[in-house]
Design an enzyme around this catalytic site. Structure first.
Site, short mmCIF file in Angstrom:
data_model
loop_
_atom_site.label_atom_id
_atom_site.label_comp_id
_atom_site.label_asym_id
_atom_site.label_seq_id
_atom_site.Cartn_x
_atom_site.Cartn_y
_atom_site.Cartn_z
N CYS A 116 88.60 -41.29 64.75
CA CYS A 116 88.50 -40.03 65.50
C CYS A 116 89.85 -39.40 65.82
CB CYS A 116 87.74 -40.27 66.80
SG CYS A 116 86.16 -41.03 66.53
N HIS A 259 89.26 -34.79 72.19
CA HIS A 259 88.24 -35.26 71.25
C HIS A 259 86.88 -35.22 71.95
CE1 HIS A 259 85.85 -37.60 68.62
NE2 HIS A 259 86.02 -38.77 69.23
N ASN A 289 79.41 -36.60 69.13
CA ASN A 289 80.73 -37.04 68.67
C ASN A 289 80.77 -36.95 67.15
OD1 ASN A 289 82.98 -38.46 67.91
ND2 ASN A 289 82.60 -40.23 69.22
N1 ACO Z 1 69.47 -45.22 76.23
C1 ACO Z 1 69.13 -45.94 77.29
N2 ACO Z 1 69.82 -47.01 77.72
C2 ACO Z 1 70.92 -47.34 77.02
C3 ACO Z 1 71.34 -46.62 75.90
C4 ACO Z 1 70.57 -45.53 75.50
N3 ACO Z 1 70.89 -44.77 74.45
N4 ACO Z 1 72.47 -47.19 75.44
C5 ACO Z 1 72.74 -48.22 76.23
N5 ACO Z 1 71.80 -48.33 77.19
C6 ACO Z 1 71.72 -49.33 78.25
C7 ACO Z 1 72.31 -50.64 77.81
O1 ACO Z 1 71.39 -51.42 77.12
C8 ACO Z 1 72.70 -51.22 79.16
O2 ACO Z 1 71.56 -51.75 79.75
P1 ACO Z 1 71.65 -53.09 80.66
O3 ACO Z 1 72.50 -52.72 81.84
O4 ACO Z 1 70.23 -53.34 81.01
O5 ACO Z 1 72.26 -54.12 79.78
C9 ACO Z 1 73.14 -49.99 79.91
O6 ACO Z 1 72.49 -48.87 79.34
C10 ACO Z 1 74.62 -49.75 79.76
O7 ACO Z 1 74.96 -49.14 80.88
P2 ACO Z 1 76.48 -48.93 81.12
O8 ACO Z 1 77.27 -50.01 80.48
O9 ACO Z 1 76.68 -48.68 82.55
O10 ACO Z 1 76.72 -47.61 80.30
P3 ACO Z 1 78.01 -46.78 80.36
O11 ACO Z 1 78.03 -45.97 81.59
O12 ACO Z 1 79.21 -47.59 80.01
O13 ACO Z 1 77.78 -45.76 79.17
C11 ACO Z 1 78.48 -45.37 76.94
C12 ACO Z 1 77.67 -46.27 77.86
C13 ACO Z 1 77.92 -43.97 76.95
C14 ACO Z 1 78.43 -45.94 75.53
C15 ACO Z 1 79.96 -45.33 77.47
O14 ACO Z 1 80.43 -46.65 77.66
C16 ACO Z 1 80.87 -44.63 76.52
O15 ACO Z 1 80.76 -43.44 76.30
N6 ACO Z 1 81.86 -45.34 75.93
C17 ACO Z 1 82.71 -44.75 74.94
C18 ACO Z 1 81.99 -44.77 73.63
C19 ACO Z 1 82.60 -43.88 72.62
O16 ACO Z 1 83.08 -42.80 72.91
N7 ACO Z 1 82.56 -44.36 71.36
C20 ACO Z 1 83.04 -43.69 70.25
C21 ACO Z 1 84.51 -43.46 70.42
S1 ACO Z 1 85.48 -43.52 69.03
C22 ACO Z 1 84.94 -42.44 68.11
O17 ACO Z 1 84.82 -41.31 68.49
C23 ACO Z 1 84.47 -42.91 66.72
#
Ligand code: ACO
Length: 332
Positions: A116, A259, A289
């Site tokens: 990215c 980004h 994204n």
């Molecule tokens: N729908 C519903 N629940 C979900 C989903 C979904 N799509 N995805 C995850 N969950 C659940 C998980 O199973 C977990 O459940 P649990 O607590 O029972 O185990 C819970 O939600 C996770 O909650 P959090 O960890 O509090 O979620 P968070 O607030 O960290 O958000 C997210 C997750 C959106 C992935 C966040 O961490 C994030 O945006 N991180 C950066 C990711 C990113 O940008 N990646 C790509 C970057 S690099 C590039 O651009 C290629």
């Protein structure tokens, strides 16, 4: 050593027409619109058809950029193509694009991969080649068919991505023009490389029958919270450093284009650098994204809508697998 200034002379974008909403995901897996919206700000994304490739999407985006710049495609000295998962491993995507654009001048063709952050890595490479008088016109692409590596099985990653191509034509600026690159920073923290990876499909782990049987051929491994925290910290640090070193400060900044990975990341970075909301440009709600395509697409839309005008200052910052990071500050 010659020293020239670099300007953006043309911008372009392409999005597939097929829209996939959060509600569509509700039918595929255990997720819901509220969770996706609250955690990411994403409402929908575009998904390419099988015949839409990174090269075909880039061709459309590049044609827009070349038209806007008003140059002949044969005036392009180099195609710099950022793609994380190319249509095929070789020849490189830039060579395919050279042919698709009807360029016959045998210009240089190079693919790069910094995920990215790759568009801003490419921007920095292109700027140094133009600055040093080596090339006059470089076509920079950030294009990603993320649906090709999205297994649409794992809710942790599936909902985050979308497909798009962005193109920017970077050219030598006339001495009388105010356009220039005011600063760039690139970096990578390989100690966190396992927090965002696609382990299978390369030479180290070719796709085997066993991998397919386990459903892991499109497995994206991600530790969302590590990526989130590192992204916010590094993008904020690079942004502050660029604003300070350039002497521009926040008051001298017109637009902030981070980004487009996640609205919460964008807002957290903006908060850390005290950037007011009216300077932030974001479209993550519509496109999700799109990896390295996200910044060039956003620039194109903001130029086309008249938001970004000649002479405006723009701060761009990105992070991605690696974990790579980048920041570029320009006067448009
Ligand atoms: N729908 C519903 N629940 C979900 C989903 C979904 N799509 N995805 C995850 N969950 C659940 C998980 O199973 C977990 O459940 P649990 O607590 O029972 O185990 C819970 O939600 C996770 O909650 P959090 O960890 O509090 O979620 P968070 O607030 O960290 O958000 C997210 C997750 C959106 C992935 C966040 O961490 C994030 O945006 N991180 C950066 C990711 C990113 O940008 N990646 C790509 C970057 S690099 C590039 O651009 C290629």
């Amino acid at each position: 050593m010659a020293s020239f200034k670099t300007k953006i002379s043309g911008t372009g974008k392409y999005h597939p027409t097929k829209v996939m909403t959060n509600f569509d995901f509700e039918k595929l897996m255990d997720t819901n619109d509220q969770w996706i919206t609250e955690r990411t700000g994403i409402k929908e994304r575009r998904i390419a058809k099988p015949e839409e490739t990174t090269v075909s999407m880039s061709t459309a985006a590049a044609k827009m950029a070349i038209t806007e710049a008003g140059i002949d495609p044969n005036e392009i000295d180099m195609i710099l193509f950022q793609v994380t998962m190319p249509d095929q491993f070789f020849p490189n995507s830039a060579s395919f694009l050279q042919e698709a654009l009807g360029i016959t001048n045998k210009c240089a063709c190079l693919d790069i991969n910094a995920a990215c952050s790759g568009y801003l890595y490419g921007f920095t490479i292109a700027d140094s080649l133009i600055k040093n008088g080596i090339y006059k016109n470089i076509l920079l692409i950030g294009a990603e068919k993320t649906s090709a590596f999205n297994g649409f099985k794992d809710r942790n990653t599936a909902v985050l991505f979308g497909d798009a191509a962005g193109a920017t034509l970077l050219s030598r600026a006339e001495r009388s023009e105010s356009s220039e690159v005011l600063g760039t920073i690139l970096g990578s923290d390989s100690s966190k490389k396992d927090s965002l990876a696609m382990p299978n499909g390369g030479a180290a782990s070719p796709i085997t029958k066993e991998i397919i049987e386990r459903g892991e051929e499109k497995l994206v491994v991600m530790n969302g919270q590590v990526v989130f925290k590192t992204a916010v910290k590094t993008m904020a640090q690079y942004s502050a450093e660029l604003l300070e070193k350039s002497g521009l400060g926040l008051d001298g900044l017109d637009w902030f284009i981070p980004h487009q990975a996640n609205l919460r990341i964008i807002e957290a970075v903006a908060q850390m650098v005290n950037c007011p909301a009216n300077k932030i440009i974001s479209n993550v709600d519509k496109y999700a994204n799109t990896s390295s395509a996200s910044i060039p697409v956003t620039i194109n839309e903001a130029v086309a809508s008249g938001k970004i005008k000649r002479g405006d200052t723009i701060l761009m910052t990105a992070f991605g697998a690696g974990l790579t990071s980048a920041g570029v500050l320009i006067r448009y």
